[in-house]
Design an enzyme around this catalytic site. Sequence first.
Site, mmCIF file in Angstrom:
data_model
loop_
_atom_site.group_PDB
_atom_site.id
_atom_site.type_symbol
_atom_site.label_atom_id
_atom_site.label_comp_id
_atom_site.label_asym_id
_atom_site.label_seq_id
_atom_site.Cartn_x
_atom_site.Cartn_y
_atom_site.Cartn_z
ATOM 1 C CD GLU A 101 9.931 -40.241 -54.444
ATOM 2 O OE1 GLU A 101 9.123 -40.985 -54.169
ATOM 3 O OE2 GLU A 101 9.868 -39.711 -55.775
ATOM 4 C CG HIS A 172 4.044 -36.501 -57.842
ATOM 5 N ND1 HIS A 172 4.714 -37.467 -58.378
ATOM 6 C CD2 HIS A 172 4.204 -35.857 -58.759
ATOM 7 C CE1 HIS A 172 5.305 -37.408 -59.329
ATOM 8 N NE2 HIS A 172 4.940 -36.387 -59.835
ATOM 9 C CG ASP A 182 3.003 -39.994 -55.674
ATOM 10 O OD1 ASP A 182 2.559 -39.625 -56.850
ATOM 11 O OD2 ASP A 182 4.141 -39.868 -55.481
#
Length: 313
Positions: A101, A172, A182
């Site tokens: 992330e 993603h 994303d």
Amino acid sequence: MLAIQNHRLTGPDVSFRATPNVGGALRPRYVVLHYTAGRTLESSVESLCTKKPQGNASAHIVLGRDGRIVQLAPFNAVTWHAGVSQWNGIDGLNHHAIGIEMDNAGLLHREGERCVAWFGKTYPDNEVVVAEHRHGGGVRPWHHFTEVQIERALQLCEVLVAHYGLQDVLGHEDIARGRKVDPGPAFPLAAVRARALGRGADVAVRLVVTATSLNIRSGPAAEFPKVAPALKRGAELVLLEPQDRWSRVAVVGATDLEGWVCNDFVTRQAATRSGPTVLSRSQRAVPVARARATPAPRKPAAPAKKRTPRTVR
């Protein structure tokens, strides 16, 4: 210098905070890149380390805009970052992928002349990338990624690919197409993927047809029309754009012939740094020369039974 010891990342500006949101054992095949769509590195870490009544998300790594890295789970443990997802015939990438992330507000929206995140923060023009996502949706504003963040993401992907022998670096947006966008167009995913997998500008990713014959189509599905006669077994292709079930390719030795083929009927050829460069359209007309050894004489074999050729997809 980043390294991995006992499934934990080591190196400068790397810390560890355990998340309770983990599953069973993971044998990773991919790394999946996300943006947090959050306010800060700290707020995202806090959210991913909180046990909730439902919807517990987590990831292995949170990467800050200043290059700081917080690891939340060892790389051999399942985390919940992919959700409903599919790639190359696999359903549910949580059990097959390491999740990274990146601290980034993500897709912004306009309020007059301002570009605003979902949580109300306004971003100046020098922190906004106006672009269309490669999967469509029109031209929209996106929060930019910092140079140090992009370089750090590349280093992470390189060390993970090398340590675990990962097959690919994905977004993603690749594994949840139509549901997620994303890391989006502000992040150079294709370049990071190419470098992390050793497929830089000096290396062409080659495929070879494994079916008796294989249709090459104008789009990524069997209902799209064929763009040329079926490719024969052993035909060489240059990979242009990989997707879940289909890939866009250029045919080596056929001028300007590009199209889509089903991934089930091609396989990757090993590429080396001394190999050919990525071919331009004009260069694709000339097949790459390969050394061929003269085969030793063999005893005649019994004739094989005839089989009816099969064209797939």
